[in-house]
Design a protein around this motif. Structure first.
Motif, PDB file in Angstrom:
ATOM      1  N   LEU A  93       6.711  -6.581  42.564  1.00 18.81           N
ATOM      2  CA  LEU A  93       5.122  -6.208  42.201  1.00 18.81           C
ATOM      3  C   LEU A  93       5.054  -7.250  41.373  1.00 18.81           C
ATOM      4  O   LEU A  93       5.169  -7.543  39.985  1.00 18.81           O
ATOM      5  CB  LEU A  93       5.892  -4.798  41.794  1.00 18.81           C
ATOM      6  N   GLY A  94       4.129  -7.910  41.806  1.00 17.40           N
ATOM      7  CA  GLY A  94       2.898  -8.983  40.920  1.00 17.40           C
ATOM      8  C   GLY A  94       1.391  -8.357  40.869  1.00 17.40           C
ATOM      9  O   GLY A  94       0.418  -8.661  41.347  1.00 17.40           O
ATOM     10  N   ILE A  95       1.536  -8.022  39.278  1.00 14.60           N
ATOM     11  CA  ILE A  95      -0.227  -7.597  38.515  1.00 14.60           C
ATOM     12  C   ILE A  95      -0.523  -8.789  38.290  1.00 14.60           C
ATOM     13  O   ILE A  95       0.088  -9.138  36.738  1.00 14.60           O
ATOM     14  CB  ILE A  95       0.187  -5.873  38.065  1.00 14.60           C
ATOM     15  N   ALA A 127       9.532  -7.028  39.559  1.00 15.98           N
ATOM     16  CA  ALA A 127       7.650  -7.179  39.201  1.00 15.98           C
ATOM     17  C   ALA A 127       7.336  -8.125  38.525  1.00 15.98           C
ATOM     18  O   ALA A 127       8.275  -8.277  37.706  1.00 15.98           O
ATOM     19  CB  ALA A 127       8.155  -5.860  38.500  1.00 15.98           C
ATOM     20  N   ASP A 128       6.035  -8.068  38.362  1.00 18.63           N
ATOM     21  CA  ASP A 128       5.282  -9.161  36.942  1.00 18.63           C
ATOM     22  C   ASP A 128       4.459  -9.353  36.586  1.00 18.63           C
ATOM     23  O   ASP A 128       3.767  -8.591  37.258  1.00 18.63           O
ATOM     24  CB  ASP A 128       5.820 -10.475  38.126  1.00 18.63           C
ATOM     25  N   THR A 129       3.970  -8.930  35.361  1.00 21.21           N
ATOM     26  CA  THR A 129       2.749  -8.713  34.846  1.00 21.21           C
ATOM     27  C   THR A 129       1.719  -9.760  33.975  1.00 21.21           C
ATOM     28  O   THR A 129       2.272 -10.198  33.520  1.00 21.21           O
ATOM     29  CB  THR A 129       2.645  -7.676  34.242  1.00 21.21           C
ATOM     30  N   ASN A 143      -0.690  -8.124  43.571  1.00 21.09           N
ATOM     31  CA  ASN A 143       0.873  -9.027  44.884  1.00 21.09           C
ATOM     32  C   ASN A 143       1.524  -8.012  45.102  1.00 21.09           C
ATOM     33  O   ASN A 143       2.192  -8.019  44.356  1.00 21.09           O
ATOM     34  CB  ASN A 143       1.261 -10.015  44.490  1.00 21.09           C
TER      35      ASN A 143
END
Lengths: 340, 340
Positions: A93-95, A127-129, A143
């Protein structure tokens, strides 16, 4: 001040980032893999073959009838894995968020991701924000990439359609595209059209339980570019001529109305919970009957046939209701931006 | 008209999207997996354990001394995998572009991704491009996710630092952060600082060849938030007190000057080609000597020690040059937006 909005500081990698991730995402998506918070997740994959895919979601509006950018970004990647016959297991999860985005919007999207993940039976493993300044992105982009386990006996491919095979769609087409168009427009439509956004992995699993694996030649989800684009990709990938019949294609009356009003062709409208299957003719009815037993496939139908091999002129033909035939070309021009 | 710019049509999923992908990306990133153009890639992974990670890159400016958003987005994910001890194998590439972006910019970035991928010896296995309207994104954002193969004997973890272990950094810190700050500012600096953006997988592989796998407790790359943030994550993850010495930390004189001028602490500046290793004291010299033999690790140094276990007060202490000690806290406030 501005405690209820995304700040640049939320993207700094420091304390604010940590709090944002813990409060909004980890609390909802918590699982033993993600909560280790390592630079990368360690996964145990009991398989020789895996499927891997990625998709970025930039849909506008971010909330729409039948879903939102959160659920859509889970369904989209789950479905891309399912279209390979894989069992979706892990998502990333890439936000990317715009400064000033309201935290309650972030919360609602995180909640939606969490529900979609549970429904599709997958884990968010990484995940990454990131945060960009006001005006440098439109609210939120997501993404997702995904990993699925691919049974050794499943070997689908865009090059595997051959003469005689049947073309099946798993239900009404054009729901997502017309839902978004309607949500954006100011047309005084009385009926709301719901996006069909849904995970297809269960439906695909049931189909593979019902028929021999090699009777399914290939699966595709007709997202951006719609049914017409997928059929063109198949005809080109397999070097075949495909013929479909207008009166066999399931389209909701309200989708037809919207298309007539806006001058659009439903064959090019995006779907987010439908699949196209190319199937050995012997098993086509069984596949459709199997689909009918699921909510996701209740309106599945055989819509056409792979007619012949043709190295030089792969194309898609539509038999119209009045008996003529016309070529269904690859979409060119007429963009429907940010439909997914 | 506007044939030299990204148009909304490039994101439609139709003909323009196909042409863009083929001309700019497939031609450069071509490999048997990607060129099949399936909904998801089929990968053969001869391993029980894999590492999986994701990162979105929103750096501003997109071209900077020592790299660009293309190479950075490969290095960032390759390094996240390497930090788990994994051998990076496959990346996905999710690109969001702003309408009006010049095609020659897209081409330069695709070229840079292609070079970075070859240098790091990984394959782009899945890709997706989206286009949003002018003013809805700032030029280009890139997400990469990655899959790496994890040898069974490697088992690193943020919770594995224990008293006596040495803290190693693989070279000068703060290069990337100060390079970007300088590139953004109008300061009349005569010397240009190059970003350290580089793949670390080869360096990590050499280290694991030189010492027993379990002598490496954990690896981290100090990107966003810098060395200070990583050390705090380690102290918290392992519930330990860490002590580092200011005069042992490798920092370039020009980075020091920029930091003094701008009132910044180099411990918080981002790095994109450095790693922090926590290592069994017995093998610390050997690890540093091994690193010294590579370009990427030429200036590696032992900078401190894990002092003691402490369940209640994990913290990072800095012995200053003048003999005092101060706490190095987690970054709060003072954002350096879009540093990666």
């Amino acid at each position: 001040m501005n405690q209820n909005k995304i700040l640049l500081d939320h993207g700094s990698g420091g304390l604010a980032t940590k709090k944002l991730i813990e409060e909004f995402f980890l609390s909802r998506l918590n699982n033993p893999v993600l909560s280790r918070m390592e630079d990368s997740a360690v996964l145990y994959l009991p398989a020789d073959k895996v499927a891997f895919t990625t998709d970025s979601f930039v849909i506008d509006p971010i909330f729409f009838p039948g879903g939102d950018i959160g659920s859509l970004s889970v369904h989209g990647t789950v479905n891309d894995l399912a279209m390979q016959g894989a069992k979706p297991k892990f998502l990333s999860l890439g936000i990317i968020m715009e400064e000033g985005l309201e935290l309650k919007v972030v919360e609602r999207i995180a909640e939606s991701i969490s529900r979609a993940v549970k429904e599709a039976d997958v884990l968010i493993a990484a995940a990454d924000t990131k945060v960009v300044g006001k005006g440098q992105a439109d609210k939120i982009f997501i993404n997702t990439s995904g990993i699925g386990i691919l049974p050794n006996n499943i070997n689908l491919g865009i090059d595997k359609a051959s003469p005689g095979d049947k073309i099946i769609v798993s239900g009404f087409i054009g729901d997502h595209g017309s839902s978004i168009l309607l949500a954006r427009s100011e047309l005084p439509f009385e009926t709301e059209i719901l996006s069909d956004s849904a995970p297809l992995n269960r439906l695909v699993e049931k189909v593979f339980q019902a028929v021999p694996a090699d009777s399914i030649r290939l699966l595709r989800d007709p997202t951006r570019g719609g049914l017409a684009t997928v059929l063109n990709e198949i005809s080109e990938g397999s070097r075949v001529k495909i013929e479909i019949s207008e009166d066999l294609i399931p389209i909701r009356p309200e989708v037809k109305s919207v298309c007539e009003l806006l001058g659009l062709d439903p064959l090019y409208l995006a779907n987010e919970g439908k699949c196209v299957a190319v199937v050995d003719a012997k098993y086509a009815d069984k596949v459709v009957n199997t689909m009918h037993k699921s909510d996701e496939g209740k309106y599945a139908a055989i819509i056409g046939t792979v007619v012949e091999k043709t190295d030089d002129f792969p194309l898609v033909l539509l038999k119209t209701r009045i008996g003529g035939k016309r070529i269904v070309p690859l979409l060119s021009g007429e963009p429907l931006p940010r439909i997914c």
